[in-house]
Design an enzyme around this catalytic site. Structure first.
Site, PDB file in Angstrom:
ATOM      1  N   ILE A  77       6.684   3.769  -7.349  1.00  0.00           N
ATOM      2  CA  ILE A  77       6.140   5.031  -6.829  1.00  0.00           C
ATOM      3  C   ILE A  77       5.776   4.752  -5.373  1.00  0.00           C
ATOM      4  CG2 ILE A  77       3.850   4.485  -7.867  1.00  0.00           C
ATOM      5  CD1 ILE A  77       3.350   7.557  -7.954  1.00  0.00           C
ATOM      6  N   SER A  78       6.232   5.612  -4.465  1.00  0.00           N
ATOM      7  CA  SER A  78       6.048   5.373  -3.027  1.00  0.00           C
ATOM      8  C   SER A  78       4.596   5.628  -2.616  1.00  0.00           C
ATOM      9  CB  SER A  78       6.975   6.305  -2.240  1.00  0.00           C
ATOM     10  OG  SER A  78       8.302   6.176  -2.713  1.00  0.00           O
ATOM     11  N   CYS A  79       4.238   5.173  -1.402  1.00  0.00           N
ATOM     12  CA  CYS A  79       2.895   5.401  -0.851  1.00  0.00           C
ATOM     13  C   CYS A  79       2.646   6.910  -0.698  1.00  0.00           C
ATOM     14  CB  CYS A  79       2.781   4.838   0.563  1.00  0.00           C
ATOM     15  SG  CYS A  79       3.126   3.117   0.708  1.00  0.00           S
TER      16      CYS A  79
END
Ligand SMILES: C[S@@+](CC[C@H](N)C(=O)[O-])C[C@H]1O[C@@H](n2cnc3c(N)ncnc32)[C@H](O)[C@@H]1O
Length: 237
Positions: A77-79
């Site tokens: 899951i990206s920032c």
């Protein structure tokens, strides 16, 4: 290029109210730092509970600027800042027909669903079956039933619901998959990380009648695209 340190897994302890305060603080931070500008993207980020899309042992870290590992091979899951970083230049808006390649946790998909609203369409494709099941469950539990979820190679797109107003690839390409360019409307936009000579850049493409405008936005760091158009050293476009 910046790296990240993933904090140690732990039992979740934070309350709904604590997460809500952290979410509001994060939105203020994203506005202050120039990532977040449009009202619809802001409202989506205030509404979607990012903590619902993290594995339980990382849930308390939901609003840290760190990408977290997910079930599946090299899935993450990206920032939090990544989402307005992609969606603002994409100009994702109400009523759009949107295709996402790289479902991951389902968080970006839920945001897109809130942004396009009831008049829009969201399709998201994930290649890894474990990641796909994880995201599907997250979206079901969070109440997102009207999103078209596909377990397959996103490089091939999803012609059944094309053409798309907007396309977002959340993994780094060396070549923009030709089916995605075909499935984009004239006047539509596609955003993706592109790997060039060992570095990665976020690149925005706009489709014209007989050509594509290309704008390099900033340096980024994403997992590589898999599938038919993954892992090649051919230059983009
Ligand atoms: C950075 S993660 C996506 C994060 C996601 N946007 C989120 O909110 O959690 C990139 C995802 O792209 C997926 N992926 C890589 N190549 C793909 C392909 N050809 N088709 C579909 N998904 C792909 C990976 O398995 C991974 O889950």
């Amino acid at each position: 290029m910046q790296g990240w340190i993933v904090p140690p897994p732990k039992e979740p302890t934070k309350t709904k109210e604590q997460f809500e305060r952290e979410r509001e603080r994060k939105v203020r931070w994203l506005i202050k730092h120039g990532y977040l500008r449009s009202e619809r993207i802001k409202n989506a980020m205030l509404k979607v509970r990012r903590e619902d899309f993290l594995p339980p042992h990382y849930r308390d870290y939901a609003y840290l600027e760190v990408p977290f590992p997910l079930p599946g091979e090299r899935a993450s899951i990206s920032c939090p800042h990544s989402y307005p970083l992609f969606y603002e230049p994409l100009g994702l808006d109400e009523g759009h027909r949107f295709l996402e390649v790289g479902l991951g946790s389902g968080y970006g998909t839920a945001l897109a669903f809130e942004i396009v609203g009831k008049g829009g369409v969201v399709v998201s494709i994930e290649i890894d079956p474990l990641t796909f099941d994880y995201a599907k469950k997250n979206l079901d539990v969070a109440g997102y039933k009207d999103i078209v979820l596909v377990n397959g190679d996103g490089g091939l797109g999803y012609p059944e619901l094309s053409p798309y107003d907007r396309i977002c690839i959340t993994a780094a390409c060396t070549e923009i998959p030709p089916p995605l360019l075909e499935q984009l409307k004239v006047g539509g936009r596609l955003i993706t990380p592109v790997t060039e000579r060992g570095s990665q850049y976020l690149v925005l493409h706009e489709k014209h009648e007989a050509s594509f405008a290309r704008q390099v936005l900033c340096e980024v760091l994403y997992v590589s695209l898999k599938g038919k158009y993954g892992g090649s050293d051919k230059p983009a476009l």
